[in-house]
Design a protein around this motif. Sequence first.
Motif, mmCIF file in Angstrom:
data_model
loop_
_atom_site.group_PDB
_atom_site.id
_atom_site.type_symbol
_atom_site.label_atom_id
_atom_site.label_comp_id
_atom_site.label_asym_id
_atom_site.label_seq_id
_atom_site.Cartn_x
_atom_site.Cartn_y
_atom_site.Cartn_z
ATOM 1 N N GLU A 108 0.851 -1.241 -0.132
ATOM 2 C CA GLU A 108 0.059 -0.026 0.056
ATOM 3 C C GLU A 108 0.760 1.391 0.102
ATOM 4 O O GLU A 108 1.856 1.157 0.607
ATOM 5 C CB GLU A 108 -0.929 -0.116 1.282
ATOM 6 C CG GLU A 108 -1.909 -1.301 1.190
ATOM 7 C CD GLU A 108 -2.663 -1.178 2.440
ATOM 8 O OE1 GLU A 108 -3.813 -1.008 2.584
ATOM 9 O OE2 GLU A 108 -2.036 -1.512 3.620
ATOM 10 N N GLN A 109 0.414 2.263 -0.608
ATOM 11 C CA GLN A 109 1.156 3.703 -0.746
ATOM 12 C C GLN A 109 -0.193 4.715 -0.521
ATOM 13 O O GLN A 109 -0.470 5.329 -1.329
ATOM 14 C CB GLN A 109 1.837 3.922 -1.926
ATOM 15 C CG GLN A 109 2.820 2.981 -2.341
ATOM 16 C CD GLN A 109 3.345 2.985 -3.560
ATOM 17 O OE1 GLN A 109 3.465 4.116 -4.150
ATOM 18 N NE2 GLN A 109 4.007 1.906 -4.082
ATOM 19 N N TYR A 113 -2.230 7.494 -3.092
ATOM 20 C CA TYR A 113 -3.837 6.874 -3.541
ATOM 21 C C TYR A 113 -3.425 5.855 -4.283
ATOM 22 O O TYR A 113 -3.864 5.723 -5.522
ATOM 23 C CB TYR A 113 -4.649 7.825 -3.945
ATOM 24 C CG TYR A 113 -4.820 8.843 -2.973
ATOM 25 C CD1 TYR A 113 -5.751 8.658 -1.886
ATOM 26 C CD2 TYR A 113 -4.219 10.348 -3.002
ATOM 27 C CE1 TYR A 113 -6.041 9.825 -1.053
ATOM 28 C CE2 TYR A 113 -4.395 11.077 -2.101
ATOM 29 C CZ TYR A 113 -5.369 10.827 -1.129
ATOM 30 O OH TYR A 113 -5.822 11.926 -0.057
ATOM 31 N N ARG A 114 -2.534 4.760 -3.985
ATOM 32 C CA ARG A 114 -2.287 3.710 -4.914
ATOM 33 C C ARG A 114 -1.656 2.346 -4.204
ATOM 34 O O ARG A 114 -1.484 2.486 -3.128
ATOM 35 C CB ARG A 114 -1.166 4.005 -5.954
ATOM 36 C CG ARG A 114 0.115 4.447 -5.604
ATOM 37 C CD ARG A 114 1.263 4.765 -6.567
ATOM 38 N NE ARG A 114 1.072 3.984 -7.471
ATOM 39 C CZ ARG A 114 0.715 3.932 -8.879
ATOM 40 N NH1 ARG A 114 -0.102 4.896 -9.096
ATOM 41 N NH2 ARG A 114 0.870 2.998 -9.752
ATOM 42 N N ASP A 116 0.699 -1.451 -5.002
ATOM 43 C CA ASP A 116 1.447 -2.409 -5.989
ATOM 44 C C ASP A 116 0.923 -3.891 -5.695
ATOM 45 O O ASP A 116 0.973 -4.157 -4.541
ATOM 46 C CB ASP A 116 2.785 -2.106 -5.899
ATOM 47 C CG ASP A 116 3.133 -0.577 -6.175
ATOM 48 O OD1 ASP A 116 2.676 -0.128 -7.022
ATOM 49 O OD2 ASP A 116 4.131 -0.099 -5.597
ATOM 50 N N LYS A 140 -11.754 -2.485 -6.535
ATOM 51 C CA LYS A 140 -11.153 -1.411 -5.780
ATOM 52 C C LYS A 140 -12.000 0.067 -5.800
ATOM 53 O O LYS A 140 -12.698 0.104 -6.769
ATOM 54 C CB LYS A 140 -9.712 -1.299 -6.392
ATOM 55 C CG LYS A 140 -9.722 -0.300 -7.670
ATOM 56 C CD LYS A 140 -8.458 -0.158 -8.257
ATOM 57 C CE LYS A 140 -8.456 0.624 -9.595
ATOM 58 N NZ LYS A 140 -9.166 1.878 -9.361
ATOM 59 N N HIS A 143 -10.838 5.969 -6.657
ATOM 60 C CA HIS A 143 -9.757 6.761 -6.480
ATOM 61 C C HIS A 143 -8.307 6.092 -6.395
ATOM 62 O O HIS A 143 -7.310 6.894 -6.427
ATOM 63 C CB HIS A 143 -9.973 7.659 -5.404
ATOM 64 C CG HIS A 143 -9.840 7.127 -4.039
ATOM 65 N ND1 HIS A 143 -10.731 6.059 -3.503
ATOM 66 C CD2 HIS A 143 -8.858 6.913 -3.162
ATOM 67 C CE1 HIS A 143 -10.364 5.673 -2.229
ATOM 68 N NE2 HIS A 143 -9.262 6.203 -2.001
ATOM 69 N N LEU A 144 -8.350 4.942 -6.261
ATOM 70 C CA LEU A 144 -6.814 4.260 -6.025
ATOM 71 C C LEU A 144 -6.410 3.622 -7.319
ATOM 72 O O LEU A 144 -7.215 3.004 -8.009
ATOM 73 C CB LEU A 144 -7.027 2.996 -5.173
ATOM 74 C CG LEU A 144 -7.422 3.233 -3.828
ATOM 75 C CD1 LEU A 144 -7.214 1.937 -3.094
ATOM 76 C CD2 LEU A 144 -6.269 4.163 -3.140
ATOM 77 N N ALA A 145 -4.963 3.818 -7.528
ATOM 78 C CA ALA A 145 -4.685 3.456 -8.708
ATOM 79 C C ALA A 145 -3.574 2.131 -8.217
ATOM 80 O O ALA A 145 -3.304 2.167 -7.124
ATOM 81 C CB ALA A 145 -3.773 4.207 -9.521
ATOM 82 N N TYR A 146 -2.911 1.575 -9.271
ATOM 83 C CA TYR A 146 -2.539 0.193 -9.061
ATOM 84 C C TYR A 146 -1.348 0.051 -10.195
ATOM 85 O O TYR A 146 -1.422 0.207 -11.158
ATOM 86 C CB TYR A 146 -3.120 -1.016 -8.399
ATOM 87 C CG TYR A 146 -3.882 -1.395 -9.720
ATOM 88 C CD1 TYR A 146 -3.301 -2.365 -10.426
ATOM 89 C CD2 TYR A 146 -5.179 -1.212 -9.956
ATOM 90 C CE1 TYR A 146 -4.185 -3.079 -11.615
ATOM 91 C CE2 TYR A 146 -5.861 -1.481 -11.072
ATOM 92 C CZ TYR A 146 -5.288 -2.629 -11.947
ATOM 93 O OH TYR A 146 -6.120 -3.091 -12.785
ATOM 94 N N ASP A 147 -0.090 -0.570 -9.568
ATOM 95 C CA ASP A 147 0.707 -1.168 -10.565
ATOM 96 C C ASP A 147 1.117 -2.619 -10.222
ATOM 97 O O ASP A 147 1.009 -2.943 -9.075
ATOM 98 C CB ASP A 147 1.980 -0.400 -10.563
ATOM 99 C CG ASP A 147 2.127 1.028 -11.298
ATOM 100 O OD1 ASP A 147 1.232 1.216 -12.470
ATOM 101 O OD2 ASP A 147 2.512 1.909 -10.449
#
Length: 179
Positions: A108-109, A113-114, A116, A140, A143-147
């Motif tokens: 989590e970050q 707002y993301r 991994d 999800k 508002h959250l992004a992910y990689d």
Amino acid sequence: MKLNDSKMLPLFLLKMKNMRDLLQAEESVMQELRDNVSSQEQQLVIATSTWGLGRHEKILGLPTDSESAMADRRSRIIAKLAGQGTVTKKLIQHVASSFTNGQVAVEEQPEAYRFDIRFLSSIGVPPNLDDLSAALEEIKPAHLAYDYIIIYRTWGELEDKTWGELESRTWDDILGGEL
């Protein structure tokens, strides 16, 4: 009723000439019924379902893609079931691992707002990544992004190998698969 179960019948019935013939005739019909019940039970369990996957998909509002592999369809169903409720780090990890059939870590970050997703037990691009992305987008918060963090083999890990040892392998085998 199986002939072996005939001891459940009164003795006078077993002595009747036609009773044994009747029991033998019924055995094949009863076995067919038992097989049908067993097959129906298998369709209720996602892990053993085959022709019943379409029903699970319909109930969950998933598109039915009979061209996809059964394992991929099962993964989508399990992810959809797991993705219901509050989204947590553990839930995202469970959904991701159900698609990749391997270990994943969710990092989590919150300040950015993301999050991994790091694939721990596979080298190279995991299978079914598009379906995993679709499942993550569905569960999800918007508002959250992910990689994805994918592990690849480096040239340094291949220093002890010769070209002769590797010539029968493809680049995917060498850089992403097992040696």
